[in-house]
Write an enzyme that holds these catalytic residues in place. Structure first.
Site, short mmCIF file in Angstrom:
data_model
loop_
_atom_site.label_atom_id
_atom_site.label_comp_id
_atom_site.label_asym_id
_atom_site.label_seq_id
_atom_site.Cartn_x
_atom_site.Cartn_y
_atom_site.Cartn_z
N GLY A 309 0.82 -1.21 0.00
CA GLY A 309 0.00 0.00 0.00
C GLY A 309 0.86 1.26 0.00
N SER A 310 0.34 2.28 0.66
CA SER A 310 0.90 3.62 0.49
C SER A 310 2.34 3.81 0.95
CB SER A 310 0.01 4.63 1.21
OG SER A 310 -1.30 4.53 0.71
N THR A 311 2.83 2.95 1.85
CA THR A 311 4.24 3.11 2.25
C THR A 311 5.15 2.90 1.05
OG1 THR A 311 3.91 0.91 3.21
CG2 THR A 311 4.28 2.73 4.74
N MET A 312 4.64 2.24 0.02
CA MET A 312 5.40 2.04 -1.20
C MET A 312 5.68 3.38 -1.89
SD MET A 312 6.54 -0.66 -2.76
CE MET A 312 7.42 -0.95 -4.29
N LYS A 313 4.86 4.39 -1.60
CA LYS A 313 4.99 5.70 -2.26
C LYS A 313 6.35 6.33 -1.96
CE LYS A 313 0.03 6.38 -2.30
NZ LYS A 313 -1.13 6.81 -1.50
#
Lengths: 701, 393
Positions: A309-313
């Protein structure tokens, strides 16, 4: 023919028959003496085994320690109880070795082991009258020495114990899936060995097991006696920090009770070295009691794949900056974005209007990331996925480590990966990738084990040093990404304000991913994987912490982010505080003071920076609790035994480790209640110790 | 004193050295081996190996005196003396049945005034030899025509004595006594074809009984004597139980090899092998001095046995021939049972090896027989010399 002739003929017959008998007998002797085989049995082999007796000298399994030498897994013995009913059993002096008082035994057992009086009595009265002995199932197994001694103090006829090697995990729930477990296995020689079944116990089983020795005695020629000494197992030093791990476990337990996530992982890593200082998962089990062992057998930190999810950003951002495609002040339309007719929504599908990419990152906008991915092109993005070594093993040493996978064929899939959907990773892979951002571009191998030490010589056999495994981004990119992660926490529109810590600048990125089941992405409030990756201090991170929480049942008053912050902040704070302590804690090299004069030894040690405690009233030092040449922290407590009468020290302020080393050196029976530092002791200081007297010490934190 | 020495010297000159010298060598060797084999058993029983050495030496001297005494005695052909002796034996055996003293599990010993123990089943061997020899000598004519009726006395008396020995229980002793009686009956002067027939049928019957009845039955039996057969057929399966003695005897033989581990160096005598100085002394010899020494012992005994049979063949009177055949049979069966037992060719029956195993009764009984044989041999020589002289005249 007359009788005389007959007799002569019989005589001649006897002559030949007897001669033949003698020859046959001589031949038989000859056969055995020469061929040394009878009925296919080799007599030489049989005699060799008859005259030599081989005793196995069992190797002791090595211990597993935390970074400072606090035991996480150690050897111990436990006892199983059995009661002999057969009335033929007598001791040498004729006293009965069988049960003589059934009611009393049942009574004592019901008071000391977890069995009721009625049950005990039932077991003690088997239907089969010929029963030789009875046991009490799990209730009668794994008894501690104290329980055994207590039962023995009743002097019950017929009650006996067998001793087994056992493994003690003194800290209960403590990185249990990582440390692992052992199970007793009986080998071909009939000996029972403890064999690592999971976790580090399994991965380092060979090192921990050591090698059994043999003592071979020849009953008739002691010159042929042979002894191969046992090689005790090596000790494994983990990178875990006892205090941080304990705290992490406590926080995890609290949050777990509040939110009951299906899975939760938290890892704290030293940003400069890649050492994992604390790592915990839920569900887990209590390694001391075995409670919960059935619920999870996997190490979810290493062995579970998930969509981050967003931690990949963080990495999309890093890739965009590092490849020169990032223009943070450019403006884009937030809310929804169509890729090949498929809609990419922001978490708030209404969006925030036209905003800059900088703000989009702080708001965790999926649309912003899809744009960044398309700007740098899918192949560039993929090259960064590879540079951050996603989809590659972290070589953690734990087996069954999956590599991960990605769906990257169509533009929509490529765009999805930019915000952490459609790509599966492990927590360890995330830790490795995060280290590049935290450690100025130099990506580190995260590791659990720092060294393996020979338990006899204390020599380091194998070191696991810091290892830079790649440089996916430049130091400037890393620094810039952290700046954006600070915005997440400190900008008024940032969504990570829960991670603010007084005194420290925090760089963090939160994430909320839809979890995918067999029927595609699940929906509903509780079908998300929440996560947070944080680095403190933001400008020059010392620690990286990453937490995932899957499918929590959120309590009404708290968000997932707040729950994770309850884990993140205390643990991070203690790590940072400890770190400042470390600076003053330079290492001391322990001298040998055995057989020195007491005063001289104390002066020398105090001068070096030890806290020395003298036990006994003699003048000569006979034992020291820290071996010579060991490297220890400044201010460490060293216990010195003198040759005189032993006296009880003042335990006030001692920690468990010091009490344990006192117990070891003085051979005193000590019972410790509670955790933290000692504040009460059952025997007054400076009293001499009576035989078998137990000292109870109470600790509080 | 001088007269005693002169008497000894005169006697020695008259002895058949082909019989006496093997006896002498075997006995001396026996003393040495008893001493060596007793080193551990003596410690276990609280005595000293020297005690066994002294006793066995005493038995040897006693046997020399016995030989001399028998050599000069002429009353052993008196029917009256033999009948009295026979009565005495019955009394002893009956006494034994009621008040027998147990040594090594078998109640076959009578304690005389608490000084020494005698074993009646040993004495009977000598007694049967002179009894049957004498009877046949006196009733030769009747036996030739009616071998059944002519020897009825022998059958009845032998059966009685054998039963008394068997119930002690002493199976080995019974078998040896029966063997001696049987061979002497074969040589009683009956037609030799009949003798061969008897021998063949008895041996066949014994084989059949042993392998077709006793061996299968023994597998499910708890009777001690039958378990010995199990130990014999499958010793290694019971190497810690009933087969222990045989297995350890094998080990001793294996340890010794061809030249042995050296005198006094036996391992097996140290508690592994029971009765190392009596029943299993041949195993100890094989272990300490090897097959080499065993071969010498066996050849000496063979030589002696063959010589005794030859004396028997040369004898003209039934008494002399039968005493020789009886003695040769005695030695051979004793050897066969002992060596057969320790080498696993026969079940272990607890029989000693002639002249070598520790024990007074056996030594004295053997000496009685040898004394007679030597006396017969001497008289044969005298007779021959007289004939030669006659021819020369």
């Amino acid at each position: 023919m007359g009788p005389k002739v007959n007799r002569k003929i019989v005589g001649e017959g006897l002559f030949f028959i007897f001669a033949i008998i003698f020859i046959v007998m001589i031949g038989r002797f000859f056969y055995i003496s020469t061929f040394k085989t009878v009925k296919g049995v080799s007599l030489t082999k049989m005699t060799r085994s008859l005259y030599t007796q081989t005793n196995v000298i069992k190797a002791q399994r090595g211990n597993i320690y935390d970074a400072s030498g606090q035991p996480l897994a150690e050897n111990t013995s436990n006892y199983s109880i059995y009661v002999v009913l057969n009335k033929q059993q007598h001791g040498l002096d004729g006293q009965p070795l069988y049960m003589t008082n059934k009611n009393k035994i049942a009574h004592v057992l019901s008071n000391n082991i977890s069995i009721s009086y009625r049950n005990a009595l039932h077991i003690l009265s088997p239907q089969n009258k010929d029963t030789f002995q009875v046991e009490f199932g799990n209730a009668g197994k794994n008894l501690s020495l104290t329980t055994k001694q207590k039962i023995e103090s009743y002097h019950l006829n017929g009650v006996h114990f067998t001793k087994q090697d056992a493994r003690l995990y003194p800290n209960g729930v403590f990185a249990s899936n990582l440390i692992g477990l052992v199970t007793p296995e009986t080998g071909k020689n009939g000996l029972t060995n403890l064999v690592g079944e999971m976790g580090l116990e399994r991965e380092f089983n060979q090192e921990l097991s050591g090698k059994n020795g043999f003592h071979q005695t020849d009953k008739n020629n002691s010159a042929l006696d042979k002894t191969t000494p046992a090689k005790n197992g090596d000790n494994v030093y983990t990178t875990l920090d006892y205090r941080l791990q304990t705290l992490l476990e406590n926080q995890m337990a609290t949050v777990n009770n509040e939110a009951h996530p299906s899975n939760m992982n938290a890892v704290l890593m030293n940003a400069k070295t890649g050492k994992i200082l604390a790592a915990s998962q839920r569900p887990t089990f209590n390694a001391m009691t075995g409670k919960g062992i059935g619920s999870i057998w996997r190490n979810t930190i290493v062995q579970d794949l998930y969509e981050p999810g967003s931690t990949m950003k963080i990495f999309t951002m890093a890739a965009s900056i590092n490849s020169g495609h990032y223009n943070g002040n450019d403006i884009y339309q937030s809310g929804r974005y169509s890729v090949d007719g498929k809609i990419i929504p922001d978490w708030d599908p209404n969006g925030w209007g036209k905003i800059t990419y900088n703000k989009g990152f702080a708001l965790s906008s999926n649309v912003a990331m899809a744009h960044l991915e398309q700007q740098m092109s899918a192949s560039t993005w993929m090259s960064y996925i590879k540079k951050f070594q996603f989809l590659q093993s972290t070589n953690s040493g734990i087996d069954n480590e999956p590599l991960g996978n990605v769906q990257f064929t169509y533009p929509i899939e490529q765009a999805n990966t930019a915000f952490g959907q459609g790509i599966q990773v492990t927590v360890m892979q995330m830790m490795r990738a995060l280290s590049a951002v935290a450690n100025n571009g130099k990506m580190l191998k995260p590791r659990f084990v720092s060294k393996i030490v020979n338990s006899n010589t204390h020599q380091v056999i194998k070191n696991y040093p810091k290892e830079v495994v790649g440089t996916p981004i430049s130091a400037n990119t890393a620094s810039e990404v952290r700046k954006h992660m600070e915005d997440v926490v400190y900008k008024p529109y940032g969504i990570g304000s829960d991670y603010k810590m007084t005194g420290y600048k925090v760089a963090a990125k939160t994430g909320t991913a839809q979890t995918s089941g067999s029927a595609g992405y699940e929906s509903g409030n509780d079908s998300y994987l929440y996560s947070v990756a944080g680095m403190v201090p933001a400008n020059n991170p010392k620690y990286v912490m990453y937490i995932t929480m899957k499918k929590p049942v959120l309590p009404g008053n708290k968000t997932a982010t707040q729950l994770m912050a309850e884990i993140f902040k205390p643990v991070m704070r203690r790590a940072l505080q400890e770190n400042s302590n470390y600076i003053s804690n330079y290492e001391l090299n322990t001298p040998n003071v055995i057989s020195d004069q007491k005063n001289k030894a104390v002066n020398q040690l105090n001068h070096l920076g030890f806290k020395s405690i003298v036990i006994g009233k003699g003048q000569i030092i006979t034992k020291q609790s820290i071996n010579a040449k060991s490297k220890v922290k400044n201010g460490s407590r060293i216990i010195l035994m003198t040759n005189g009468v032993s006296t009880v020290p003042n335990f006030n302020g001692w920690n468990e480790q010091s009490i344990k080393s006192y117990q070891k050196i003085s051979n005193t029976n000590i019972k410790v209640i509670g955790h933290g530092s000692a504040y009460q002791q059952s025997v007054e200081p400076n009293k001499s110790i009576l035989d078998n007297q137990q000292i109870v010490i109470k600790l509080k934190s | 004193m001088r007269t005693i020495i002169k008497l000894l010297y005169d006697t020695f000159k008259k002895l058949d050295l082909f019989v006496f010298i093997p006896f002498f060598i075997l006995s001396i060797f026996g003393i040495v081996m008893v001493y060596s084999a007793s080193s551990d058993i003596a410690i276990q029983n609280g005595g000293s190996p020297m005690g066994y050495l002294v006793k066995q030496t005493f038995f040897f001297i006693l046997s020399l005196i016995t030989i001399m005494f028998i050599f000069h005695a002429n009353f052993l052909r008196s029917t009256k003396v033999i009948a009295t002796f026979g009565m005495l034996i019955i009394i002893m055996l009956v006494y034994l049945f009621f008040f027998g003293k147990s040594v090594n599990g078998a109640a076959g010993w009578i304690s005389v005034l608490g000084l020494f123990n005698i074993q009646p089943s040993e004495i009977t061997k000598f007694y049967f030899i002179i009894f049957i020899a004498n009877h046949v000598d006196h009733h030769q004519g009747a036996i030739v025509h009616h071998w059944m009726r002519g020897m009825m006395n022998i059958y009845v008396y032998s059966a009685l004595v054998l039963i008394l020995i068997l119930i002690q229980p002493d199976i080995g002793g019974t078998a040896i006594n029966a063997g001696i009686i049987f061979v002497m009956l074969l040589a009683s002067g009956i037609r030799w074809q009949r003798a061969v027939g008897f021998a063949a049928s008895i041996i066949t019957i014994l084989f059949l009984v042993f392998f077709c009845i006793l061996v299968p039955v023994s597998k499910h039996s708890s009777i001690y004597a039958l378990q010995r057969i199990v130990a014999f057929t499958d010793p290694f399966a019971y190497s810690h139980g009933i087969g222990q003695q045989l297995v350890n005897s094998y080990y001793a033989l294996s340890n010794g090899g061809f030249f042995g581990v050296g005198l006094g160096n036996s391992i097996q005598k140290n508690g592994y092998l029971p009765e190392p100085n009596t029943d299993f002394i041949m195993s100890i010899i094989a272990e300490e001095l090897g097959f080499f020494a065993i071969a010498i012992v066996m050849i000496l005994l063979t030589f002696m046995v063959c010589r005794i049979i030859v004396i028997g063949i040369r004898s003209d009177d039934a008494y002399s021939a039968l005493v020789c055949y009886g003695t040769a049979t005695y030695l051979t069966i004793q050897m066969l049972f002992n060596v057969g037992g320790v080498t696993g060719l026969l079940p272990i029956t607890g029989v000693t090896f002639p002249f070598i195993s520790y024990g007074g009764s056996s030594m004295v009984t053997l000496s009685c027989c040898l004394g007679l044989v030597l006396r017969i041999s001497y008289h044969q020589k005298l007779l021959r010399n007289r004939l030669i002289n006659k021819e020369g005249l």
